[in-house]
Design a protein around this motif. Structure first.
Motif, PDB file in Angstrom:
ATOM      1  N   ARG A   3      86.117  32.055 124.167  1.00 58.71           N
ATOM      2  CA  ARG A   3      86.199  33.638 123.666  1.00 58.71           C
ATOM      3  C   ARG A   3      87.746  33.446 123.472  1.00 58.71           C
ATOM      4  O   ARG A   3      88.333  33.450 125.042  1.00 58.71           O
ATOM      5  N   ILE A   4      89.020  33.867 123.755  1.00 58.52           N
ATOM      6  CA  ILE A   4      90.473  34.033 122.939  1.00 58.52           C
ATOM      7  C   ILE A   4      90.928  35.622 122.847  1.00 58.52           C
ATOM      8  O   ILE A   4      89.909  35.729 121.576  1.00 58.52           O
ATOM      9  N   VAL A   5      91.020  36.017 123.226  1.00 61.67           N
ATOM     10  CA  VAL A   5      91.366  37.778 123.703  1.00 61.67           C
ATOM     11  C   VAL A   5      93.169  37.757 123.016  1.00 61.67           C
ATOM     12  O   VAL A   5      93.833  37.622 123.956  1.00 61.67           O
ATOM     13  N   VAL A   6      94.012  38.114 122.392  1.00 58.24           N
ATOM     14  CA  VAL A   6      95.383  38.777 122.477  1.00 58.24           C
ATOM     15  C   VAL A   6      95.388  39.882 122.131  1.00 58.24           C
ATOM     16  O   VAL A   6      95.142  40.655 121.250  1.00 58.24           O
ATOM     17  N   VAL A   7      96.474  40.497 123.093  1.00 57.55           N
ATOM     18  CA  VAL A   7      96.577  41.707 123.207  1.00 57.55           C
ATOM     19  C   VAL A   7      98.305  42.096 122.825  1.00 57.55           C
ATOM     20  O   VAL A   7      99.273  41.655 123.822  1.00 57.55           O
ATOM     21  N   GLY A   8      98.210  42.614 121.560  1.00 58.89           N
ATOM     22  CA  GLY A   8      99.469  43.083 121.008  1.00 58.89           C
ATOM     23  C   GLY A   8      99.422  42.107 119.890  1.00 58.89           C
ATOM     24  O   GLY A   8      99.751  41.065 119.711  1.00 58.89           O
ATOM     25  N   ALA A   9      99.375  42.615 118.971  1.00 59.65           N
ATOM     26  CA  ALA A   9      99.227  41.834 117.144  1.00 59.65           C
ATOM     27  C   ALA A   9     100.664  42.387 116.626  1.00 59.65           C
ATOM     28  O   ALA A   9     100.740  42.696 115.323  1.00 59.65           O
ATOM     29  N   SER A  10     101.923  41.594 116.764  1.00 53.22           N
ATOM     30  CA  SER A  10     102.710  41.439 116.686  1.00 53.22           C
ATOM     31  C   SER A  10     103.324  40.049 116.929  1.00 53.22           C
ATOM     32  O   SER A  10     102.759  39.050 116.651  1.00 53.22           O
ATOM     33  N   LEU A  11     104.690  39.932 116.414  1.00 51.03           N
ATOM     34  CA  LEU A  11     105.370  38.230 116.680  1.00 51.03           C
ATOM     35  C   LEU A  11     104.635  37.136 117.482  1.00 51.03           C
ATOM     36  O   LEU A  11     104.038  36.522 117.303  1.00 51.03           O
ATOM     37  N   GLY A  27      86.776  28.276 118.840  1.00 51.97           N
ATOM     38  CA  GLY A  27      86.187  29.546 119.522  1.00 51.97           C
ATOM     39  C   GLY A  27      85.908  31.302 118.666  1.00 51.97           C
ATOM     40  O   GLY A  27      87.456  31.315 117.914  1.00 51.97           O
ATOM     41  N   GLU A  28      86.083  31.885 119.537  1.00 51.82           N
ATOM     42  CA  GLU A  28      86.478  33.607 118.666  1.00 51.82           C
ATOM     43  C   GLU A  28      87.651  34.105 119.439  1.00 51.82           C
ATOM     44  O   GLU A  28      87.753  34.028 120.114  1.00 51.82           O
ATOM     45  N   LEU A  29      88.263  34.891 117.935  1.00 52.29           N
ATOM     46  CA  LEU A  29      89.907  35.170 118.681  1.00 52.29           C
ATOM     47  C   LEU A  29      89.981  36.600 118.373  1.00 52.29           C
ATOM     48  O   LEU A  29      89.515  36.786 117.238  1.00 52.29           O
ATOM     49  N   THR A  30      89.936  37.135 118.981  1.00 56.31           N
ATOM     50  CA  THR A  30      89.886  38.654 118.751  1.00 56.31           C
ATOM     51  C   THR A  30      91.394  39.474 119.063  1.00 56.31           C
ATOM     52  O   THR A  30      92.229  38.702 120.230  1.00 56.31           O
ATOM     53  N   LEU A  31      91.825  39.997 118.525  1.00 60.30           N
ATOM     54  CA  LEU A  31      93.217  40.071 117.839  1.00 60.30           C
ATOM     55  C   LEU A  31      93.707  42.045 118.359  1.00 60.30           C
ATOM     56  O   LEU A  31      92.727  42.414 117.129  1.00 60.30           O
ATOM     57  N   ILE A  32      93.860  42.084 119.231  1.00 57.26           N
ATOM     58  CA  ILE A  32      93.985  44.068 119.536  1.00 57.26           C
ATOM     59  C   ILE A  32      95.239  44.205 119.253  1.00 57.26           C
ATOM     60  O   ILE A  32      96.292  43.887 120.215  1.00 57.26           O
ATOM     61  N   GLY A  33      95.381  45.317 119.018  1.00 51.09           N
ATOM     62  CA  GLY A  33      96.596  46.217 118.125  1.00 51.09           C
ATOM     63  C   GLY A  33      97.147  47.716 118.394  1.00 51.09           C
ATOM     64  O   GLY A  33      95.932  47.898 117.085  1.00 51.09           O
ATOM     65  N   ALA A  34      97.825  48.378 118.985  1.00 46.78           N
ATOM     66  CA  ALA A  34      98.064  49.505 119.138  1.00 46.78           C
ATOM     67  C   ALA A  34      98.437  50.377 117.849  1.00 46.78           C
ATOM     68  O   ALA A  34      97.651  51.280 117.639  1.00 46.78           O
ATOM     69  N   GLU A  35      99.039  49.051 117.455  1.00 47.26           N
ATOM     70  CA  GLU A  35      99.461  49.558 115.462  1.00 47.26           C
ATOM     71  C   GLU A  35      98.468  50.105 114.756  1.00 47.26           C
ATOM     72  O   GLU A  35      98.010  48.546 114.387  1.00 47.26           O
ATOM     73  N   ARG A  36      98.961  51.011 113.532  1.00 49.74           N
ATOM     74  CA  ARG A  36      97.730  50.634 112.932  1.00 49.74           C
ATOM     75  C   ARG A  36      98.509  49.709 111.598  1.00 49.74           C
ATOM     76  O   ARG A  36      97.498  49.242 110.069  1.00 49.74           O
ATOM     77  N   TRP A  68      90.360  41.338 114.418  1.00 49.21           N
ATOM     78  CA  TRP A  68      91.607  42.862 114.158  1.00 49.21           C
ATOM     79  C   TRP A  68      90.910  43.689 115.322  1.00 49.21           C
ATOM     80  O   TRP A  68      90.057  43.936 114.002  1.00 49.21           O
ATOM     81  N   LEU A  69      91.225  44.520 115.974  1.00 55.36           N
ATOM     82  CA  LEU A  69      91.032  45.404 116.329  1.00 55.36           C
ATOM     83  C   LEU A  69      92.385  46.322 115.902  1.00 55.36           C
ATOM     84  O   LEU A  69      93.389  46.854 117.065  1.00 55.36           O
ATOM     85  N   LEU A  70      92.777  46.866 114.715  1.00 55.99           N
ATOM     86  CA  LEU A  70      93.938  47.123 114.941  1.00 55.99           C
ATOM     87  C   LEU A  70      93.414  49.396 115.017  1.00 55.99           C
ATOM     88  O   LEU A  70      92.634  49.710 115.203  1.00 55.99           O
ATOM     89  N   GLY A  71      94.942  49.741 115.628  1.00 60.12           N
ATOM     90  CA  GLY A  71      94.442  51.091 115.780  1.00 60.12           C
ATOM     91  C   GLY A  71      94.208  51.735 117.042  1.00 60.12           C
ATOM     92  O   GLY A  71      93.262  51.906 117.333  1.00 60.12           O
ATOM     93  N   ARG A  72      94.013  50.407 117.904  1.00 59.81           N
ATOM     94  CA  ARG A  72      93.108  49.825 119.091  1.00 59.81           C
ATOM     95  C   ARG A  72      94.306  50.025 120.360  1.00 59.81           C
ATOM     96  O   ARG A  72      94.810  48.942 120.599  1.00 59.81           O
ATOM     97  N   ALA A  73      94.573  50.698 121.390  1.00 60.08           N
ATOM     98  CA  ALA A  73      94.855  49.673 122.559  1.00 60.08           C
ATOM     99  C   ALA A  73      93.970  49.451 123.727  1.00 60.08           C
ATOM    100  O   ALA A  73      93.147  49.996 123.658  1.00 60.08           O
ATOM    101  N   ALA A  74      94.803  48.645 124.570  1.00 54.86           N
ATOM    102  CA  ALA A  74      93.834  48.136 125.551  1.00 54.86           C
ATOM    103  C   ALA A  74      94.807  49.117 126.973  1.00 54.86           C
ATOM    104  O   ALA A  74      95.865  49.263 126.233  1.00 54.86           O
ATOM    105  N   MET A  75      93.252  49.674 127.466  1.00 51.14           N
ATOM    106  CA  MET A  75      93.046  50.120 128.127  1.00 51.14           C
ATOM    107  C   MET A  75      93.120  50.000 129.703  1.00 51.14           C
ATOM    108  O   MET A  75      93.573  50.546 130.817  1.00 51.14           O
TER     109      MET A  75
END
Ligand SMILES: Cc1cc2nc3c(=O)[nH]c(=O)nc-3n(C[C@H](O)[C@H](O)[C@H](O)COP(=O)(O)OP(=O)(O)OC[C@H]3O[C@@H](n4cnc5c(N)ncnc54)[C@H](O)[C@@H]3O)c2cc1C
Length: 386
Positions: A3-11, A27-36, A68-75
């Motif tokens: 499982r790889i997580v990428v925080v920040g869904a931009s460039l 494997g599983e890839l999850t992208l967490i991005g604070a913008e909608r 994608w977890l868009l509109g969600r911020a890692a805290m």
């Protein structure tokens, strides 16, 4: 790694995901991005978007078929349990983590209505709407690349623009004195009221901005203000994680977060020792850097620290001002000496080379794309001559 997580869904984040899939990570890839929004390209935000063009496509972003977890911020990040906590309280587990949370604009203490910053698509659309309300008296704070481009675009749209910059000449750290002086003159020749060497201390107007207060006591009347005072890396969510954070995530030369084999950082948020510059820690806030680092960081995450490749690309960047093309490679601010290499300043077509201990460490080119390519190669080769 499963499982790889990428925080920040931009460039940088998008390039990391692409590289992982291309390298065969299944494997599983999850992208967490604070913008909608889905990932988009930022450089047009200070240029074509303000003129009415809506194209902010980031090539490759639409093809990604990830979680994608868009509109969600890692805290929060727990590096022992390997868990990222998201702002809805959910927890995302990882075996490998890519930190690509970029940067946000620096702000003065209070920003009344009418004071804009420009980092996101929403910021650009709000600024565009304000610019379309008729002729405005605009004050731009900060003559860096975002402030300079907004100034140039606003002038081309017919607005009255005052540019306030704390340095003696705009972009003097990035460009060196000679080119920065030329840039200041270019702004003036294009009708910009350039005020240099003065800092902004605050704003007049409570419900809406009416003026900008300067350190020398002057107040510049304003209907609209754009604050382009640089950026700060988005690292708050890493507080308490144990990672070394000092003006960005401090990394090894391979972009692994210092002391962490399972975490890499890339793009505007990463600060790493650059091998071309005696391992000086650098953080680069430019497109090509995020584009290339996203890929290299991801591949290095898969390879592990022992088999990883150091990231030592020459930083490079371009900006537009009133129709002129300015390109920068390397780190001119590290230089002890500079000299004109080709062309003439008065022709608005020239290059300047920057040396330290006789080694070419940076180059600036104005309307000289071919010479720029040649000189940039010299920077990469640590060339002694110009
Ligand atoms: C107006 C403008 C014009 C530009 N023009 C140029 C140019 O002409 N040439 C050039 O070279 N460069 C330019 N740049 C710079 C370039 O766009 C950046 O270097 C690049 O976007 C950096 O990419 P990044 O992925 O590292 O970070 P960013 O693009 O900043 O993306 C980071 C993402 O992470 C998200 N994020 C932050 N914190 C969290 C969190 N806790 N959880 C989840 N997500 C989070 C943010 O919302 C953001 O979407 C420009 C930038 C701007 C703003």
């Amino acid at each position: 790694m499963e499982r790889i997580v990428v925080v920040g869904a931009s460039l940088a984040g998008v390039r990391a995901v692409q590289a992982l899939r291309t390298a065969g990570f299944t494997g599983e890839l999850t992208l967490i991005g604070a913008e909608r929004h889905s990932p988009y390209n930022r450089p047009p935000l200070s240029k074509s978007v303000l003129r009415g063009d809506d194209d902010v496509t980031l090539p490759g972003a639409a093809e990604l078929d990830e979680k994608w977890l868009l509109g969600r911020a890692a805290m929060r990040l727990d590096t022992i349990a390997r868990v990222v906590t998201v702002d809805d309280g959910s927890e995302v587990r990882y075996d490998g983590l890519v930190i690509a949370t970029g940067a946000r604009p620096r702000r003065l203490a209070d920003h009344p209505a009418g004071v804009h910053t420009l980092r996101t698509l929403d910021d650009a659309l709000a600024l565009r709407a304000a610019l379309s309300e008729g002729q405005r008296r605009i004050v731009v704070i900060g003559g860096g690349f975002v402030g300079g481009e907004v100034t140039s675009t606003a002038r081309s749209l017919g607005h009255e623009v005052t540019l306030v910059d704390g340095a003696a000449h705009p972009m003097v750290t990035a460009l060196g004195t000679q080119t920065a002086q030329w840039l200041g003159d270019l702004h003036r020749h294009n009708g910009v009221n350039l005020i240099s060497g003065v800092r902004v201390t605050g704003f007049d107007g409570t419900a809406r901005v009416t003026g900008v207060r300067l350190g020398d006591g002057r107040v510049i009347p304003a209907d609209l203000v754009v604050a382009g005072m640089g950026v700060v890396p988005n690292t708050d969510w890493l507080d308490g994680s144990g990672l070394t954070v000092a003006d960005g995530v401090v990394c090894e030369s391979t972009l692994h977060a210092r002391g962490a084999a399972d975490i890499v950082a890339a793009g505007d948020v990463a600060r790493w020792p650059h091998q071309l510059y005696g391992n000086t820690l650098v953080r680069v806030e430019h497109w090509a850097n995020a584009n290339d680092q996203g890929r290299v960081a991801a591949l290095n995450l898969l390879a592990g620290p022992d088999d990883a490749t150091p990231f030592a690309d020459v930083p490079s960047f371009a900006t537009n001002a009133h129709g002129a093309r300015i390109q920068i490679a390397g780190l001119p601010h590290l230089a002890e000496e500079s000299r004109l290499v080709t062309g003439a300043v008065e022709d608005h077509q020239f290059t300047v080379g920057f040396t330290r201990n006789g080694v070419l460490v940076g180059v600036v080119a104005v309307n000289s794309p071919r010479d720029f390519v040649r000189l940039k190669r010299g920077v990469a080769a640590r060339s002694a001559g110009l």
